[in-house]
Design an enzyme around this catalytic site. Structure first.
Site, PDB file in Angstrom:
ATOM      1  N   THR A 128     -98.519 116.949  34.291  1.00 34.25           N
ATOM      2  CA  THR A 128     -97.172 117.142  33.505  1.00 34.25           C
ATOM      3  C   THR A 128     -96.513 115.993  33.439  1.00 34.25           C
ATOM      4  OG1 THR A 128     -96.661 119.078  34.216  1.00 34.25           O
ATOM      5  CG2 THR A 128     -94.496 118.163  33.888  1.00 34.25           C
TER       6      THR A 128
ATOM      7  N   ASN B 137    -105.278 126.167  27.879  1.00 31.77           N
ATOM      8  CA  ASN B 137    -105.290 127.098  29.775  1.00 31.77           C
ATOM      9  C   ASN B 137    -105.652 129.009  29.401  1.00 31.77           C
ATOM     10  OD1 ASN B 137    -102.857 126.004  28.565  1.00 31.77           O
ATOM     11  ND2 ASN B 137    -101.667 127.208  30.235  1.00 31.77           N
TER      12      ASN B 137
ATOM     13  N   GLN C 208    -107.957 121.339  31.496  1.00 30.61           N
ATOM     14  CA  GLN C 208    -109.103 121.893  32.034  1.00 30.61           C
ATOM     15  C   GLN C 208    -110.159 121.921  31.167  1.00 30.61           C
ATOM     16  OE1 GLN C 208    -107.898 125.327  33.663  1.00 30.61           O
ATOM     17  NE2 GLN C 208    -105.868 125.276  32.672  1.00 30.61           N
TER      18      GLN C 208
ATOM     19  N   SER D  72    -105.938 116.877  35.917  1.00 33.53           N
ATOM     20  CA  SER D  72    -104.998 117.373  37.000  1.00 33.53           C
ATOM     21  C   SER D  72    -105.911 117.497  37.969  1.00 33.53           C
ATOM     22  CB  SER D  72    -104.124 118.366  36.738  1.00 33.53           C
ATOM     23  OG  SER D  72    -103.748 119.147  37.468  1.00 33.53           O
ATOM     24  N   ALA D  73    -105.665 116.882  39.052  1.00 35.46           N
ATOM     25  CA  ALA D  73    -106.696 117.604  39.859  1.00 35.46           C
ATOM     26  C   ALA D  73    -106.851 118.713  40.501  1.00 35.46           C
ATOM     27  CB  ALA D  73    -106.493 116.634  42.023  1.00 35.46           C
ATOM     28  N   HIS D  74    -106.120 119.339  40.939  1.00 32.10           N
ATOM     29  CA  HIS D  74    -106.237 120.783  41.146  1.00 32.10           C
ATOM     30  C   HIS D  74    -106.598 121.820  40.277  1.00 32.10           C
ATOM     31  CE1 HIS D  74    -102.355 122.845  39.630  1.00 32.10           C
ATOM     32  NE2 HIS D  74    -102.495 121.941  39.229  1.00 32.10           N
TER      33      HIS D  74
ATOM     34  N   THR E   7     -95.456 103.947  45.911  1.00 34.10           N
ATOM     35  CA  THR E   7     -96.345 104.122  46.558  1.00 34.10           C
ATOM     36  C   THR E   7     -97.359 105.336  46.688  1.00 34.10           C
ATOM     37  OG1 THR E   7     -94.978 102.868  48.385  1.00 34.10           O
ATOM     38  CG2 THR E   7     -97.336 103.822  49.053  1.00 34.10           C
TER      39      THR E   7
ATOM     40  N   CYS F 130     -97.292 128.658  34.719  1.00 31.63           N
ATOM     41  CA  CYS F 130     -96.432 127.678  34.686  1.00 31.63           C
ATOM     42  C   CYS F 130     -95.145 127.303  35.278  1.00 31.63           C
ATOM     43  CB  CYS F 130     -96.482 126.779  33.363  1.00 31.63           C
ATOM     44  SG  CYS F 130     -96.067 127.508  32.455  1.00 31.63           S
TER      45      CYS F 130
HETATM   46  N1  PLP Z   1    -102.133 121.036  30.738  1.00 33.95           N
HETATM   47  C1  PLP Z   1    -102.645 122.444  31.178  1.00 33.95           C
HETATM   48  C2  PLP Z   1    -103.621 122.667  29.766  1.00 33.95           C
HETATM   49  C3  PLP Z   1    -102.624 123.296  31.783  1.00 33.95           C
HETATM   50  O1  PLP Z   1    -103.259 124.027  32.685  1.00 33.95           O
HETATM   51  C4  PLP Z   1    -101.898 122.918  33.260  1.00 33.95           C
HETATM   52  C5  PLP Z   1    -101.349 123.656  34.208  1.00 33.95           C
HETATM   53  O2  PLP Z   1    -101.469 124.916  34.003  1.00 33.95           O
HETATM   54  C6  PLP Z   1    -100.865 121.390  32.960  1.00 33.95           C
HETATM   55  C7  PLP Z   1    -101.237 120.900  32.183  1.00 33.95           C
HETATM   56  C8  PLP Z   1     -99.676 120.830  33.742  1.00 33.95           C
HETATM   57  O3  PLP Z   1    -100.630 120.641  34.716  1.00 33.95           O
HETATM   58  P1  PLP Z   1    -100.411 120.303  36.155  1.00 33.95           P
HETATM   59  O4  PLP Z   1    -100.230 121.710  37.605  1.00 33.95           O
HETATM   60  O5  PLP Z   1    -101.326 119.030  37.661  1.00 33.95           O
HETATM   61  O6  PLP Z   1     -98.848 119.464  35.806  1.00 33.95           O
END
Ligand code: PLP
Length: 390
Positions: free
Chosen positions: A75, A158, A186, A206-208, A245, A334
């Site tokens: 984001t 997503n 994704q 995005s790492a997670h 940092t 989200c």
């Molecule tokens: N873009 C996509 C396609 C996503 O699926 C997501 C999270 O669901 C994001 C962006 C946002 O990621 P973050 O949680 O790292 O802000």
């Protein structure tokens, strides 16, 4: 958990469980007590950790990244890159409009730092792929005198898992003098990013979503000719592109997760997940011939199934599955606890259905897991039939 079944997690597109390699790297990073900007030995140890992760993540791009700016997630990376104000060296560069896929994640759709009127949504077809003819027409009509066009596309949605034809998109955008930002959140770590014919100019990660920690991401640039003006200003970290940092622990976990994901990809482990997903969909159709599987006519992520069961609200189905110990999502996750219609279904013209359930599998999904999911859905379908008959 005597007497009760272990929970089954099938919501990898919302967040993937932390990989053990990321966990180990983060524990080791926690013990490095220094600021990576400090010039002493301890600081240099922290810096080399950040550099090592950068190299690990760059492997997703065949070592071709020219800039990789760590952010607090996708984001933030989207808000950083989606701006009219850029620089080329010291010279200002201006983008006058943002063209964004209507099926994109809200962090792209909200347009970042563009004014509301300068964000143009590009329609998608009923299958969820961007309408290239409309995009071409929009770019042909773009007023180049006011600034360049910036185009932002999800590599994969997503919710549906539908993948965009990135190489075609990138050639079209380039031919029209635009710049392509790809939300690779994704896709990264699940499918290779095609770099033979660069599939974009700037990539959001995005790492997670790939087994790293939550709260860390990056913006990757394949060319450093132009960069967006910083979103976060202050100290000169990240070569002046993002002050603050560095989150060394998160960055270490991110790098280790990417490295592990690349090994999984090299071993083609996602091919097994496609088999599980396809078996699930085939058996779901047998249980419920009127089930609608969104985006199944086009290329999708290997792990994602987004489907509607006519007559059953997606939220009701999600709760029923949750009570059976199965975590799936009813649309995107989200915002915490938010339940609302899926904008992706709306833009695919499928809004007449009662929402859709998203099953997003991990590499560990087994035959028994799919059986358990199907059994739970079968019970739900039976209850719904009985209720309707009463
Ligand atoms: N873009 C996509 C396609 C996503 O699926 C997501 C999270 O669901 C994001 C962006 C946002 O990621 P973050 O949680 O790292 O802000």
């Amino acid at each position: 958990m005597s007497g009760s079944k272990a929970r089954l997690y099938m919501d990898y597109n919302a967040s993937a469980p932390l990989r053990p390699q990321a966990y180990d790297a983060m524990l080791a990073a926690l013990l490095i007590d220094a600021n990576p900007s400090s010039v002493h030995t301890d600081g240099r140890a922290a810096r080399s950790l950040v550099d090592q992760s950068r190299q690990q993540i760059d492997c997703l791009f065949g070592g071709q990244a020219k800039q990789m700016i760590f952010t607090s997630g996708a984001t933030e990376a989207a808000n950083f890159v989606l701006t009219p104000d850029w620089t080329m060296g010291r010279a200002p560069v201006r983008f006058s409009k943002l063209y964004v896929a209507a099926s994109a994640h809200p962090c792209l759709l909200s347009g970042g730092r563009f004014a509301f009127d300068d964000v143009v949504q590009v329609p998608v077809t009923e299958h969820g792929t961007v309408d290239l003819i409309i995009l071409e027409d929009l770019l042909d009509r773009h007023d180049a005198a006011s600034g360049m066009p910036l185009v932002a596309m999800p590599a994969a949605c997503n919710e549906t898992g539908v993948m965009q034809p990135l190489t075609e998109l990138a050639s079209l955008v380039r031919a029209k003098g635009g710049t392509l930002v790809v939300d690779a959140v994704q896709m990264a770590g699940r499918l290779p990013i095609d770099l033979s014919n660069p599939a974009g100019d700037y990539f959001i990660l995005s790492a997670h979503k790939l087994g790293g920690p939550r709260g860390i991401g990056a913006l990757v640039a394949l060319s450093d000719l132009m960069m967006p003006r910083p979103l976060i200003t202050g100290g000169g970290q990240e070569k002046g592109h993002r002050a603050g940092t560095e989150n060394t622990v998160g960055i270490a976990g991110f790098g280790a997760a990417v490295q592990a994901a690349l090994i999984d990809m090299a071993e083609e482990r996602w091919a097994d997940t496609v088999v599980q997903r396809d078996r699930f969909e085939a058996e779901l159709r047998m249980l419920c011939p009127s089930a609608i599987i969104h985006g199944d006519a086009v290329q999708r992520l290997p792990n994602t199934s987004f489907f509607s069961l006519p007559g059953i609200k997606a939220e009701t189905a999600q709760i029923a599955l949750d009570l059976d110990g199965i975590a799936v999502s009813a649309g995107s996750a989200c915002s915490s606890g938010k339940v609302g219609p899926s904008h992706v279904l709306e833009v695919m013209n499928a809004e007449r259905v009662d929402g859709a359930l998203r099953v997003s599998l991990g590499l560990d999904a087994s035959d028994a897991d799919i059986d358990r999911l199907l059994q739970s859905l079968q019970r739900l379908l039976k209850r719904s039939k009985t209720a309707r008959a009463a």
